[in-house]
Design an enzyme around this catalytic site. Structure first.
Site, PDB file in Angstrom:
ATOM      1  N   HIS A 249       0.865  -1.179   0.000  1.00  0.00           N
ATOM      2  CA  HIS A 249       0.000   0.000   0.000  1.00  0.00           C
ATOM      3  C   HIS A 249       0.901   1.228   0.000  1.00  0.00           C
ATOM      4  CE1 HIS A 249      -3.038   2.907   1.123  1.00  0.00           C
ATOM      5  NE2 HIS A 249      -3.975   1.968   1.061  1.00  0.00           N
ATOM      6  N   ARG A 269      -6.540  10.386  -0.217  1.00  0.00           N
ATOM      7  CA  ARG A 269      -6.353  10.785  -1.619  1.00  0.00           C
ATOM      8  C   ARG A 269      -7.683  10.824  -2.364  1.00  0.00           C
ATOM      9  NH1 ARG A 269      -3.288   6.507  -3.712  1.00  0.00           N
ATOM     10  NH2 ARG A 269      -3.344   5.445  -1.698  1.00  0.00           N
TER      11      ARG A 269
END
Length: 621
Positions: A249, A269
């Protein structure tokens, strides 16, 4: 003679995360006596760490979304190595599983007109993730738990017993599966608190044990993720596929060292957060692969317009699939443009108002404030790649979740194929629901059609002997904590985010040496809650799964998704046709090539031929 607690069930579900609970509910609804085995406390499954949301093409925020677009995004994210049938079923059935979860009592965030809200996430063309702030996994587990409690209440009303047909065995670890005449006969394990042994006789087992991340030091995974289900499947005669594909990740915490690797949700994000290096540059524009150029913005102005006008502008590059973002961050750090702690900066403070951040990202606000003394409403976060998810797992039938061993099923992260070489964020939670339901349904059907076998006395005695061996060696054996540290060092250093032939070969030599030492591991003290003994038993699972990963990574001479070979930096269409399948011959991992199923023509028609040509051979097209 060692005392063993004995139980008989139609279906035994090993794992109490989202996939396991959904499988158990389905088996119970089919009328089967069902056991749920939880390695940790009930409700503490690692699913609670899935924060951003569950991907489902409901079209609540953008009406253009549908299952075909979701299928297309999933195949693109997995670089077309996905089992297309699993990706198809997932895309078609995810909306029903989310709506169903709401009927169980899930409280999703809402749009202004009262529909389930959906947010943007990396690799998804439209806002698609149904969410509960940034605590979606917690809500999913809470809701499924409550459904199980309601089923137990039904049992009480009908039988005067809360656990007549569905029972939870918490803090219980399974160490062996019993196979008689090629079919499942039972499972053996122990209670972590008391050390007492327990045997489950059953004809159907669903593996829902999650991932393998504790083989790595820097990981978002919790302590349970030691590859138990992967190893149990291998030792029972089933096969694993795609084990070279590990997802790092892109955003885990990097400071302070005590919390390094803890997940920073992609929701940051998805809600507008941007990545910058220490020069202040928004660097992701430099890392958009050619295959994604049409879909992603080239300038900051174009990227920022997308949040307010997603129909007419290309997505921000921060929302590229996770493998692309992780490699980009790794490259910036290697180039000397990272922070002193080895990360980059993730900024949401300049993008949203403080009250928006605390409402949309309450867990992230609390996490950074408490663990790093950082106020994300005012300061950027330091983030870097962390071992997060394994795309590889038990090879299963797409429709039923059945493994190669009769009576053995798998769902969730422990199963392989659905995500190909890289998983899109948000696809995990809906994957748990879709294939958890299917595995539970077909395990129940198998239990109806199959006569239950009894594990042999010799097999039970052998399981007891294996479990007790570390305690019998005591101080004279190898230290389990030292061996675990060495394993994590090997995997993190030699089989990490960037791989090279020489290092992979070295890793296999060192893993072979470690395998012999693990046979001699010892643990002091008794069986009552003894973490050293628990780790000693977990080590053999982590070791065999790590060997599968390293062997497959050496064999696949290309870079694709979560597998990056520095010496073979491009994708090879010929490798697109190949799954690497691991099995056990005695104690040795055997690796073979197996062709992927060819995508049906009507599904190929969802893509431009020029795009397919980047991944597929002329023969496939």
């Amino acid at each position: 003679m060692t005392n063993i607690e004995r139980h008989t069930y139609d279906v035994v579900v090993i794992g109490a995360g989202g996939a396991g609970l959904r499988a158990a509910i389905e088996a119970r609804l089919a009328g089967k006596k069902t056991a749920i085995i939880s390695k940790s406390l009930f409700g503490k499954a690692h699913t609670v760490m899935a924060e951003g949301g569950a991907a489902a093409a409901m079209g609540n925020v953008n009406a253009k979304d549908n299952w075909q677009v979701h299928f297309r995004d999933t195949m693109r994210g997995g670089k077309f190595l996905n089992n297309f049938r699993m990706a198809e079923l997932h895309a078609k059935e995810a909306p029903d599983r989310i709506w169903e979860l709401e009927t169980y009592g899930a409280l999703f965030d809402r749009t202004k007109d009262g529909k389930i809200s959906q947010r943007n996430f990396g690799g998804h063309e439209y806002p698609r993730l149904a969410h509960v702030g940034d605590r979606t996994g917690l809500e999913l587990i809470r809701t499924l738990q409550q459904k199980i409690v309601s089923l137990q209440q039904e049992d009480y009303a009908a039988h005067g017993d809360y656990e007549a047909r569905i029972r939870v065995f918490q803090e219980c670890t399974i160490t062996e599966l019993f196979i008689e005449n090629g079919a499942v006969a039972g499972a053996f394990g122990y209670y972590r608190e008391s050390g007492e042994f327990v045997l489950f006789e059953t004809s159907a087992i669903v593996l829902a044990t999650g991932g393998v991340g504790k083989s790595y030091k820097v990981t978002s995974n919790s302590w349970e993720y030691t590859g138990d289900g992967h190893a149990l499947a291998l030792r029972s005669g089933a096969t694993l596929i795609n084990m070279e594909f590990l997802q790092f990740h892109p955003t885990g915490m990097v400071w302070p060292p005590s919390v390094k690797g803890i997940l920073v949700t992609e929701s940051v994000r998805g809600d507008g957060g941007v990545l910058r290096n220490t020069d202040g540059k928004r660097f992701m524009f430099d890392y958009v692969p050619d295959v994604f150029r049409k879909q992603y913005a080239e300038t900051e102005e174009e990227a920022d317009r997308w949040y307010s006008d997603p129909d007419n502008n290309r997505r921000p590059p921060e929302l590229l699939p996770r493998d692309e973002v992780a490699r980009a961050i790794n490259s910036e750090v290697k180039a000397g443009r990272g922070t002193q702690a080895g990360g980059v900066l993730l900024d949401i403070a300049s993008r949203l108002k403080p009250e928006q951040i605390t409402k949309r990202l309450p867990s992230m606000y609390h996490q950074f404030k408490e663990l790093a003394d950082v106020d994300i409403t005012k300061q950027p976060m330091e983030v870097g790649p962390t071992c997060h998810y394994v795309m590889g797992g038990v090879e299963v039938d797409a429709d039923t979740g059945a493994a190669a061993v009769s009576g053995l099923f798998a769902a969730g992260e422990v199963s392989g194929g659905m995500h190909g070489s890289n998983r899109l964020g948000g696809n995990s939670l809906s994957d748990l629901l879709v294939f958890g339901k299917r595995a539970g349904e077909h395990a129940a059907a198998h239990a109806t059609e199959t006569r239950r076998r009894k594990p042999s006395a010799a097999a039970v005695d052998a399981a007891v002997e294996t479990a007790l061996a570390p305690l019998q060696r005591g101080e004279g054996g190898e230290n389990p904590y030292a061996l675990h540290h060495e394993l994590q060092d090997i995997m993190g250093t030699l089989v990490g985010i960037i791989r090279r032939e020489g290092e992979l070969r070295d890793s296999l030599v060192r893993l072979a040496e470690l395998k012999e030492r693990v046979k001699k591991v010892g643990a002091t003290g008794g069986r009552r809650y003894n973490p050293g003994w628990h780790l000693a038993l977990d080590l053999r699972n982590m070791l065999v799964v790590s060997e599968c990963t390293a062997k497959a990574a050496l064999e696949r001479t290309e870079s694709r998704g979560g597998h990056t070979r520095e010496d073979f930096p491009k994708m090879d269409p010929n490798w697109r046709q190949v799954n690497l399948v691991c099995s056990l011959e005695g104690e040795d991992v055997r690796l073979e090539h197996k062709p992927l199923p060819v995508m049906r023509p009507e599904l190929q028609g969802l893509f431009e031929r020029s795009e397919l040509a980047k991944y597929m051979t002329d023969e496939e097209l």
